[in-house]
Design an enzyme around this catalytic site. Structure first.
Site, PDB file in Angstrom:
ATOM      1  N   GLY A  42       2.252   2.274  10.775  1.00  0.00           N
ATOM      2  CA  GLY A  42       3.182   3.392  10.640  1.00  0.00           C
ATOM      3  C   GLY A  42       3.885   3.772  11.931  1.00  0.00           C
ATOM      4  N   ASN A  85       0.868  -1.181   0.000  1.00  0.00           N
ATOM      5  CA  ASN A  85       0.000   0.000   0.000  1.00  0.00           C
ATOM      6  C   ASN A  85       0.905   1.230   0.000  1.00  0.00           C
ATOM      7  OD1 ASN A  85      -1.762   2.066   0.575  1.00  0.00           O
ATOM      8  ND2 ASN A  85      -2.311   1.333   2.631  1.00  0.00           N
ATOM      9  N   SER A 116       3.285  -2.065  10.381  1.00  0.00           N
ATOM     10  CA  SER A 116       4.720  -2.123  10.621  1.00  0.00           C
ATOM     11  C   SER A 116       5.357  -3.464  10.258  1.00  0.00           C
ATOM     12  CB  SER A 116       5.043  -1.733  12.075  1.00  0.00           C
ATOM     13  OG  SER A 116       4.644  -0.391  12.318  1.00  0.00           O
ATOM     14  N   HIS A 151      -9.548   1.004   4.705  1.00  0.00           N
ATOM     15  CA  HIS A 151      -8.281   1.216   5.421  1.00  0.00           C
ATOM     16  C   HIS A 151      -8.528   2.156   6.601  1.00  0.00           C
ATOM     17  CE1 HIS A 151      -4.238   2.543   6.382  1.00  0.00           C
ATOM     18  NE2 HIS A 151      -3.810   1.445   5.779  1.00  0.00           N
ATOM     19  N   GLU A 167      -6.962   4.573   7.704  1.00  0.00           N
ATOM     20  CA  GLU A 167      -6.770   6.008   7.421  1.00  0.00           C
ATOM     21  C   GLU A 167      -8.005   6.580   6.723  1.00  0.00           C
ATOM     22  OE1 GLU A 167      -2.976   5.504   5.491  1.00  0.00           O
ATOM     23  OE2 GLU A 167      -2.131   4.978   7.439  1.00  0.00           O
ATOM     24  N   GLU A 183      -5.424  -5.083  10.390  1.00  0.00           N
ATOM     25  CA  GLU A 183      -4.409  -4.064  10.647  1.00  0.00           C
ATOM     26  C   GLU A 183      -4.746  -3.300  11.920  1.00  0.00           C
ATOM     27  OE1 GLU A 183      -2.333  -2.782   6.748  1.00  0.00           O
ATOM     28  OE2 GLU A 183      -4.144  -1.610   6.944  1.00  0.00           O
ATOM     29  N   LYS A 242       0.160   4.294  -0.271  1.00  0.00           N
ATOM     30  CA  LYS A 242      -0.442   5.504   0.317  1.00  0.00           C
ATOM     31  C   LYS A 242      -0.137   6.719  -0.576  1.00  0.00           C
ATOM     32  CE  LYS A 242      -0.200   3.272   4.754  1.00  0.00           C
ATOM     33  NZ  LYS A 242      -0.165   3.375   6.203  1.00  0.00           N
TER      34      LYS A 242
HETATM   35  P1  PGA Z   1       2.774   0.345   7.658  1.00  0.00           P
HETATM   36  O1  PGA Z   1       1.318   0.518   6.979  1.00  0.00           O
HETATM   37  O2  PGA Z   1       3.366  -0.923   7.096  1.00  0.00           O
HETATM   38  O3  PGA Z   1       3.542   1.567   7.239  1.00  0.00           O
HETATM   39  O4  PGA Z   1       2.548   0.253   9.112  1.00  0.00           O
HETATM   40  C1  PGA Z   1       0.480  -0.576   6.746  1.00  0.00           C
HETATM   41  C2  PGA Z   1      -0.834  -0.121   6.164  1.00  0.00           C
HETATM   42  O5  PGA Z   1      -1.337   0.938   6.555  1.00  0.00           O
HETATM   43  O6  PGA Z   1      -1.413  -0.806   5.304  1.00  0.00           O
END
Ligand code: PGA
Length: 251
Positions: A174, A9, A214, A96, A98, A168, A11
Site C-alpha cells: 500500500g 485482495n 504495490s 496477511h 495487516e 509481501e 481488503k
Molecule cells: P497493495 O496490497 O497491492 O495495495 O500493496 C497488497 C496486499 O496487501 O496484499
C-alpha cells in the site's frame, strides 16, 4: 513450468453492489481474453455468497481474506472454514501482515488457521514478509524463515501442495514502493530453498510463491518475469477491473 496465479485482495473495500459491479466487469473482460494464469478474487465476507454465484462457470476462483481456526462456538464476529466452504470459497488468505500487525495474529495463530483451512478443504494463501526495520537490520531471511517454519508446523507434504505462499514485504504494501524484481526474486529463492529443506525438492519445485506489495500494471511484467515469482497478490490495483486485467494480461 509453474502456472502463475494472480490474486486480488480487496481488503475492506466494496459493498455488495460495488462488488457485483467489479466482478461483472472482470468476468466479462476475462471472457474475451486467453489467460495464461489462474485468477482468484478475495472480496469481503459480505460479498462472498453473491460473488460465488457471479464467478460460477467463469475463469475466476473465489477466496476469503481471513477465517478463525475453531469449528464453531462463542467467537463473536468470527467466520469458520466450513462457513467459507458453504458459500463457495476455494481459497483463504491467512497471515496477511495487516492481520498480524493490526489484529495481533502470531505465527502460531496463523499455523492453527492454516491447519484448519487445509483440513476443511480450503487452500491457504499464506502471507509472509518483513518490515522495513527488519530489512534495514539485515534480518529479512531470518524473519521469513521463522514465519515459514512456524506457520507450517505439522503441515504434511501433500498438504503443502495445496498452499500458495505470498511474499509481501510490509514496507511495500500500500505504499507505492514495490520491492525491485531482484529484491523479490532473492527472497523467493530463499523461501523455495526452505520449502525444499522441509518438504523436499519436488515440492519446492512445484511451490507457487506470489509476490505482493504495490503490484501495479506498470511493474507487474518485470516482477512476474523473475524465475521464482509465480504470480502476484494484488491489493489496491485489483479494485479497478481495468488495472487488475492489465496485471493479469502482463503474465
Ligand atoms: P497493495 O496490497 O497491492 O495495495 O500493496 C497488497 C496486499 O496487501 O496484499
Amino acid at each position: 513450468m509453474r502456472r502463475k496465479v494472480i490474486a486480488g485482495n480487496w481488503k475492506m473495500h466494496k459493498d455488495l453492489s460495488e462488488s457485483q459491479n467489479l466482478i461483472s466487469k472482470l468476468t466479462n473482460a476475462l471472457n474475451k481474453e486467453e489467460t495464461k494464469c489462474d485468477v482468484i478474487i478475495c472480496p469481503p465476507f459480505t460479498s462472498l455468497s453473491e460473488a460465488a454465484a457471479l464467478v460460477k462457470n467463469t475463469k475466476v476462483k473465489l477466496g476469503a481474506q481471513n477465517m478463525y481456526f475453531e469449528d464453531k462456538g462463542a467467537f463473536t464476529g468470527e467466520i469458520s472454514a466450513a462457513m467459507l466452504k458453504s458459500v463457495g470459497c476455494e481459497y483463504v488468505i491467512l497471515g496477511h501482515s495487516e492481520r498480524r500487525t493490526i489484529f495481533g495474529e502470531s505465527d502460531s495463530t496463523v499455523n492453527k488457521k492454516i491447519k484448519k483451512a487445509l483440513s476443511s478443504g480450503l487452500r491457504p494463501i499464506f502471507c509472509i514478509g518483513e518490515s522495513l526495520v527488519e530489512r534495514e537490520k539485515g534480518i529479512t531471511n531470518e524473519v521469513v524463515k521463522r514465519q515459514v517454519t512456524e506457520g507450517l508446523q505439522q503441515v504434511s507434504k501433500g498438504e503443502m501442495e495445496k498452499i500458495i505462499i505470498a511474499y509481501e514485504p510490509i514496507w511495500a504494501i500500500g505504499t507505492g514502493v514495490n520491492a525491485t524484481p531482484q529484491q523479490a526474486q532473492e527472497v523467493h529463492v530463499f523461501v523455495r530453498n526452505l520449502i525444499g529443506e522441509i518438504f523436499g525438492s519436488d515440492t519446492a519445485e512445484k511451490q507457487i510463491i506470489q509476490y505482493g506489495g504495490s503490484v501495479k500494471p506498470d511493474n507487474a511484467a518485470d516482477l512476474l518475469s523473475q524465475t521464482d515469482i509465480d504470480g502476484a497478490l494484488v491489493g489496491g490495483a485489483c479494485l479497478d477491473a481495468d488495472s487488475f486485467m492489465s496485471i493479469i494480461k502482463s503474465v
